[in-house]
Scaffold this active site. Structure first.
Site, PDB file in Angstrom:
ATOM      1  N   HIS A 156       0.814  -1.139   0.039  1.00  0.00           N
ATOM      2  CA  HIS A 156      -0.067  -0.144  -0.042  1.00  0.00           C
ATOM      3  C   HIS A 156       0.801   1.353  -0.069  1.00  0.00           C
ATOM      4  O   HIS A 156       0.378   2.260  -0.418  1.00  0.00           O
ATOM      5  CB  HIS A 156      -1.040  -0.224   1.107  1.00  0.00           C
ATOM      6  CG  HIS A 156      -0.277   0.147   2.610  1.00  0.00           C
ATOM      7  ND1 HIS A 156      -0.190  -0.894   3.640  1.00  0.00           N
ATOM      8  CD2 HIS A 156       0.124   1.324   3.133  1.00  0.00           C
ATOM      9  CE1 HIS A 156       0.173  -0.267   4.487  1.00  0.00           C
ATOM     10  NE2 HIS A 156       0.420   1.033   4.281  1.00  0.00           N
ATOM     11  N   ASP A 186       0.139  -7.727   1.336  1.00  0.00           N
ATOM     12  CA  ASP A 186       0.332  -6.413   1.452  1.00  0.00           C
ATOM     13  C   ASP A 186       1.920  -6.074   1.470  1.00  0.00           C
ATOM     14  O   ASP A 186       2.431  -5.303   2.267  1.00  0.00           O
ATOM     15  CB  ASP A 186      -0.216  -5.704   2.760  1.00  0.00           C
ATOM     16  CG  ASP A 186      -0.046  -4.250   2.714  1.00  0.00           C
ATOM     17  OD1 ASP A 186       0.121  -3.721   1.807  1.00  0.00           O
ATOM     18  OD2 ASP A 186      -0.173  -3.599   4.059  1.00  0.00           O
ATOM     19  N   SER A 301       4.529   2.820   7.801  1.00  0.00           N
ATOM     20  CA  SER A 301       4.149   1.495   7.208  1.00  0.00           C
ATOM     21  C   SER A 301       5.546   1.151   6.197  1.00  0.00           C
ATOM     22  O   SER A 301       6.152   1.909   5.627  1.00  0.00           O
ATOM     23  CB  SER A 301       3.301   1.760   6.213  1.00  0.00           C
ATOM     24  OG  SER A 301       1.901   1.642   6.776  1.00  0.00           O
TER      25      SER A 301
END
Length: 360
Positions: A156, A186, A301
């Protein structure tokens, strides 16, 4: 998640400390002796008995035998010392390399088990990723796993990106290409253009992680490159659901923490049937995650969750950010200690797929 490494092992010898061996024959009180060990007295080892000069042959042999004994003792002591140093350097773990360094890092033996030691060793292998797309620009983090610039991050973070810029801890910037993505997990693998000799991180074993283990998180929250936080593993095997691409509603698919851009906000995720940080959209995927209370914020992230041996045990991927009424509608507060990371064993099992450019 801490596997605190404590030096173990102690130096020992096979010699009897209560005996004093004489290495060569000698004559004393008119009797010949042949080198048998003599028991120690209460005050310690007895002094060597008076030496009575012998005839030429025995006198000539004594220095040779004495030198042999000294050489043997030096060999035993030297070997024992080398063994002891080796045990202290590797802590009984079988680590190799100078200074007891963990493979792929430079965590010194004296710094293992400390946040500062882990941060110093692993920070050079953590990068900031800037992904530019038609929706704007988002910021995330990544982990360098090869010297020529392979970097692992979240899908992402780079999904839909038309250009990817990577900044090392040194401040040097590279352009990166996407090698492979796996939206179902992911995960993504990107590669720097023209990089060589980079510091790399060591991928650990997440199956050994236990609740309560101390951990360190490194990433670029809010664009603050190389930010270090610490905490513990709060839970294992959390079922976390995230969007498979950048199609999350409200334009929040800009990665966990879009820096500017259109609708750049928290990366939405779902847990226990509830959606957090926004709507995850229709295309979602669920994975087992490590939960940590190490502070994670927008931009973390793709960064690293690290054990106290300096090994990567997870890729930070989601965090809960409660909405803040004080900040206005649609905005979010900072970390409240509910962060999630993809276990590193999931990454290791997926590396061949990512390197082949395949995805699902």
């Amino acid at each position: 998640m801490t596997d605190n490494l404590r030096p173990s092992g102690a130096h020992s010898t096979d010699q009897d400390p209560t005996s004093y061996p004489y290495a060569s024959p000698y004559t004393y009180d008119g009797a010949a002796h042949t080198g048998t060990a003599h028991a120690a007295t209460a005050g310690g080892y007895p002094p060597p008995p008076p030496y009575a000069p012998a005839t030429g042959r025995r006198k000539a042999k004594r220095p040779v035998a004495l030198l042999a004994a000294v050489a043997l003792a030096a060999g035993v002591i030297g070997g024992g010392t080398a063994t002891l140093v080796g045990q202290l350097n590797d802590g009984g773990s079988g680590a190799t390399g100078s200074g007891g360094a963990v493979n792929g890092t430079t965590v010194s033996q004296s710094s293992k088990g400390t946040v500062s030691g882990v941060a110093e060793a692993v920070s050079p292998a953590i990068v900031e990723i800037g992904a530019t797309s038609s929706a704007g620009k988002s910021t995330g983090s990544g982990v360098v796993i090869t010297e020529d610039g392979e970097i692992v991050t979240n899908n992402h973070v780079i999904s839909g990106a038309q250009q990817i810029q990577v900044t090392l801890s040194t401040g040097k910037t590279y352009t990166a290409d996407v090698v492979g993505t796996d939206p179902a997990k992911d995960l993504a693998l990107i590669k720097l253009q023209g990089a060589s000799g980079l510091k790399t991180a060591t991928l650990g074993d997440s199956s050994q992680v236990k609740v309560g283990d101390q951990v360190v998180a490194i990433g670029s929250p809010e664009g603050l490159t190389g930010t270090v936080t610490s905490g513990i593993v709060s839970a294992l095997d959390r079922d976390v659901t995230v969007a498979k691409d950048d199609s999350g509603s409200s334009g929040q698919g800009q990665g966990q923490g879009g820096q500017g851009g259109q609708g750049g906000g928290q990366w939405p995720f779902e847990f226990g049937g509830q959606q957090f940080n926004g709507d995850t959209g229709e295309e979602t995927t669920t994975y087992k995650a490590l939960q940590t209370d190490a502070s994670l914020n927008p931009g973390n992230s793709g960064g690293a969750l690290i054990n106290m041996d300096g090994e990567i045990i997870g890729i930070n991927s989601a965090m809960y950010a409660p909405s803040s009424s004080a900040a206005g509608s649609g905005s979010s507060a900072g970390s409240v200690g509910l962060g999630f990371a993809i276990p590193v064993n999931t990454l290791k099992a997926d590396l061949d797929t990512l390197r082949a450019g395949d995805g699902s």
